[in-house]
Scaffold this active site. Structure first.
Site, mmCIF file in Angstrom:
data_model
loop_
_atom_site.group_PDB
_atom_site.id
_atom_site.type_symbol
_atom_site.label_atom_id
_atom_site.label_comp_id
_atom_site.label_asym_id
_atom_site.label_seq_id
_atom_site.Cartn_x
_atom_site.Cartn_y
_atom_site.Cartn_z
ATOM 1 N N VAL A 188 98.516 45.811 36.737
ATOM 2 C CA VAL A 188 99.010 44.843 35.614
ATOM 3 C C VAL A 188 97.633 43.703 35.658
ATOM 4 C CG1 VAL A 188 100.466 43.087 34.819
ATOM 5 C CG2 VAL A 188 101.279 45.198 35.514
ATOM 6 N N CYS B 57 95.659 40.327 46.251
ATOM 7 C CA CYS B 57 94.648 40.407 44.962
ATOM 8 C C CYS B 57 93.365 40.058 45.446
ATOM 9 C CB CYS B 57 95.296 39.197 43.846
ATOM 10 S SG CYS B 57 97.015 39.714 43.221
ATOM 11 N N ILE C 289 107.096 45.793 51.692
ATOM 12 C CA ILE C 289 105.441 45.554 51.405
ATOM 13 C C ILE C 289 105.220 45.634 50.057
ATOM 14 C CG2 ILE C 289 105.064 47.144 53.526
ATOM 15 C CD1 ILE C 289 105.223 49.893 51.527
ATOM 16 N N ASN C 290 103.893 45.358 49.637
ATOM 17 C CA ASN C 290 103.585 45.477 48.125
ATOM 18 C C ASN C 290 103.332 47.026 47.719
ATOM 19 O OD1 ASN C 290 102.540 44.702 45.560
ATOM 20 N ND2 ASN C 290 101.841 42.882 46.691
#
Length: 310
Positions: free
Chosen positions: A73, A134, A196-197
């Protein structure tokens, strides 16, 4: 107190379940509007950056045949001023008693600082989630959360902007030693951790011979990553036994929820399962008491306190 209630720094939750960041947008998606969100333990809103950001090229999300989800995204959001002064007040107007967790993001250290300072102006936020997965544009695209040094630096910067507010740091699984990153986040001043991501992945469409995501690589989530999430939650809990943890990754059933709590989590987020069942959260909340009865669990708080330490 309800038998489903759990407590974390800054968060008194009627149950341990909440949507993962991005799942409900800013409380304005079709899922968020399809039932009464007051059933939830809390709501986590989408990650916010300093300025409006369009995100990555389309397609941003791809559903895989084996129930997994790929996404890139790219932190699409309207910017921190709109989130602070428009999006958050709108959510709290409809759900004044629902704890709201704001997610802080950025592309450079000063971005995180600005977002934290602006969000701190709002007294409607119960806690903050710091997204350190990120790209850091000042360090060749390296993720903030992939080295202990960078992790501690960004957490310390945000902690200074939020001196008296509950701060949870969301960890990426794309590292060699998750405990080293967890300890660095705590050294920087985190009150708790979210893990977690998504796992970095790549998936091709054989007909087009191109990646299914416009960005190429992206985050993979779904039931396939649950054992990885359970392992990392357990490792961090063993290394940092008194630290509040929020587990996320591949949760689809009440047994998944209880397994995360057993591994060391104090609360649980659900993300990709919403693509299969938009009402997954209220379903899990309603199913938990029956499964607790079957397993002889009186309350979730007792279940958490009395979990084994093997």
């Amino acid at each position: 107190m309800s038998r489903l209630a759990v407590s974390l720094p800054g968060l008194q939750l009627k149950n341990p379940l909440m949507p993962a960041s991005g799942t409900f947008g800013f409380g304005d998606t079709h899922i968020a509007n399809s039932y009464d969100l007051n059933q939830l333990g809390a709501i986590v809103i989408k990650t916010t950056t300093p300025n409006p950001h369009a995100g990555n090229p389309d397609p941003k999300i791809a559903l895989l045949n084996h129930n997994g989800v790929m996404n890139a995204v790219g932190l699409q959001n309207p910017g921190v001023d709109a989130v602070t002064h428009e999006k958050i007040p709108a959510i709290k107007e409809h759900y004044p008693d629902l704890p709201l967790i704001a997610s802080i993001g950025g592309f450079a250290l000063e971005d995180y600082e600005r977002v934290a300072k602006t969000l701190n102006e709002s007294d409607l936020i119960a806690a903050f989630e710091l997204n350190i997965s990120c790209p850091n544009v000042h360090h060749g695209g390296m993720q903030f959360g992939t080295t202990p040094e960078m992790t501690e630096q960004v957490v310390k910067t945000v902690r200074q902007c939020l001196p008296n507010r509950p701060l949870y740091v969301k960890l990426t699984p794309n590292v060699t030693d998750i405990t080293a990153i967890a300890k660095a986040a705590l050294a920087g001043g985190a009150d708790g951790l979210v893990l977690i991501n998504t796992v970095l992945g790549l998936h091709f469409d054989l007909k087009t011979k191109r990646p299914v995501l416009g960005n190429g690589m992206g985050g993979y989530s779904g039931p396939g990553i649950k054992p990885l999430a359970i392992r990392m939650i357990h490792q961090v809990h063993q290394a940092c036994p008194n630290v509040p943890l929020i587990g996320v990754g591949g949760v689809e059933t009440v047994d998944d929820v209880l397994e995360m709590l057993l591994a060391g989590a104090n609360a649980v987020q659900v993300g990709s399962a919403h693509f299969q069942n938009p009402h997954i959260l209220p379903d899990l909340i309603s199913q938990l008491p029956k499964r607790m009865d079957e397993l002889g669990i009186a309350t979730l708080s007792d279940y958490i306190v009395n979990r084994p330490t093997w």
